[in-house]
Scaffold this motif. Structure first.
Motif, PDB file in Angstrom:
ATOM      1  N   PHE A 137      41.160  55.659  21.032  1.00 13.32           N
ATOM      2  CA  PHE A 137      40.546  56.176  22.245  1.00 13.32           C
ATOM      3  C   PHE A 137      39.084  56.490  21.973  1.00 13.32           C
ATOM      4  O   PHE A 137      38.767  57.310  21.110  1.00 13.32           O
ATOM      5  CB  PHE A 137      41.277  57.434  22.709  1.00 13.32           C
ATOM      6  N   PRO A 138      38.139  55.861  22.696  1.00 16.52           N
ATOM      7  CA  PRO A 138      36.720  56.105  22.462  1.00 16.52           C
ATOM      8  C   PRO A 138      36.299  57.488  22.950  1.00 16.52           C
ATOM      9  O   PRO A 138      36.703  57.921  24.029  1.00 16.52           O
ATOM     10  CB  PRO A 138      36.030  55.008  23.263  1.00 16.52           C
ATOM     11  N   LEU A 139      35.494  58.199  22.154  1.00 15.71           N
ATOM     12  CA  LEU A 139      35.074  59.546  22.509  1.00 15.71           C
ATOM     13  C   LEU A 139      34.036  59.552  23.621  1.00 15.71           C
ATOM     14  O   LEU A 139      34.115  60.351  24.553  1.00 15.71           O
ATOM     15  CB  LEU A 139      34.525  60.272  21.280  1.00 15.71           C
ATOM     16  N   GLY A 187      32.200  66.425  30.254  1.00 18.06           N
ATOM     17  CA  GLY A 187      30.973  66.312  29.478  1.00 18.06           C
ATOM     18  C   GLY A 187      31.197  65.604  28.157  1.00 18.06           C
ATOM     19  O   GLY A 187      32.327  65.334  27.745  1.00 18.06           O
ATOM     20  N   GLU A 188      30.102  65.307  27.463  1.00 21.96           N
ATOM     21  CA  GLU A 188      30.168  64.512  26.238  1.00 21.96           C
ATOM     22  C   GLU A 188      30.865  65.212  25.074  1.00 21.96           C
ATOM     23  O   GLU A 188      31.313  64.557  24.147  1.00 21.96           O
ATOM     24  CB  GLU A 188      28.766  64.083  25.822  1.00 21.96           C
ATOM     25  N   ASP A 189      30.956  66.534  25.100  1.00 21.28           N
ATOM     26  CA  ASP A 189      31.625  67.242  24.002  1.00 21.28           C
ATOM     27  C   ASP A 189      33.056  67.633  24.372  1.00 21.28           C
ATOM     28  O   ASP A 189      33.622  68.567  23.822  1.00 21.28           O
ATOM     29  CB  ASP A 189      30.824  68.478  23.596  1.00 21.28           C
ATOM     30  N   TRP A 190      33.695  66.884  25.252  1.00 24.53           N
ATOM     31  CA  TRP A 190      35.018  67.193  25.765  1.00 24.53           C
ATOM     32  C   TRP A 190      36.066  67.343  24.669  1.00 24.53           C
ATOM     33  O   TRP A 190      36.969  68.152  24.767  1.00 24.53           O
ATOM     34  CB  TRP A 190      35.464  66.125  26.761  1.00 24.53           C
ATOM     35  N   TYR A 191      35.965  66.581  23.596  1.00 22.49           N
ATOM     36  CA  TYR A 191      36.975  66.552  22.543  1.00 22.49           C
ATOM     37  C   TYR A 191      36.878  67.752  21.596  1.00 22.49           C
ATOM     38  O   TYR A 191      37.768  67.976  20.788  1.00 22.49           O
ATOM     39  CB  TYR A 191      36.872  65.256  21.734  1.00 22.49           C
ATOM     40  N   ASP A 204      44.520  66.446  20.282  1.00 19.25           N
ATOM     41  CA  ASP A 204      45.150  65.718  19.185  1.00 19.25           C
ATOM     42  C   ASP A 204      44.308  64.505  18.787  1.00 19.25           C
ATOM     43  O   ASP A 204      44.819  63.428  18.522  1.00 19.25           O
ATOM     44  CB  ASP A 204      46.571  65.303  19.555  1.00 19.25           C
ATOM     45  N   ILE A 205      42.984  64.705  18.793  1.00 16.92           N
ATOM     46  CA  ILE A 205      42.038  63.669  18.377  1.00 16.92           C
ATOM     47  C   ILE A 205      41.207  64.230  17.240  1.00 16.92           C
ATOM     48  O   ILE A 205      40.626  65.301  17.359  1.00 16.92           O
ATOM     49  CB  ILE A 205      41.109  63.253  19.539  1.00 16.92           C
ATOM     50  N   GLU A 206      41.157  63.507  16.143  1.00 19.16           N
ATOM     51  CA  GLU A 206      40.364  63.905  14.983  1.00 19.16           C
ATOM     52  C   GLU A 206      39.242  62.891  14.798  1.00 19.16           C
ATOM     53  O   GLU A 206      39.430  61.861  14.177  1.00 19.16           O
ATOM     54  CB  GLU A 206      41.229  63.954  13.727  1.00 19.16           C
TER      55      GLU A 206
END
Length: 75
Positions: free
Chosen positions: A5-7, A45-49, A55-57
């Motif tokens: 999944f692309p950030l 926004g761009e810092d959503w992760y 569960d994204i590293e």
């Protein structure tokens, strides 16, 4: 195996992010009358992760400590 999944994709509005098929927004394969699922970066926004349990590293982006002011507003 699911696709990575692309950030922060360059043009998230062109793709439906609802499943691993990543269909073009103009040609959805999900069914009749389906609507495009937005990428989290479009909504949050761009810092959503960095916030929440996605569960994204991300391997190439260092994790930043959560902003206490942001946590206080959410709490």
């Amino acid at each position: 195996m699911a696709k990575k999944f692309p950030l922060n994709p360059p043009h998230p509005e062109r793709i439906c992010w609802g499943c691993d098929r990543y269909c073009p927004a103009t040609s959805l394969g999900c069914g009749n009358g389906a609507d495009r699922t937005m990428h989290p970066s479009e909504m949050l926004g761009e810092d959503w992760y960095l916030y929440g349990d996605w569960d994204i590293e991300p391997a190439d982006i260092p994790q930043q400590p959560a902003d206490p002011a942001l946590i206080a507003r959410q709490g």
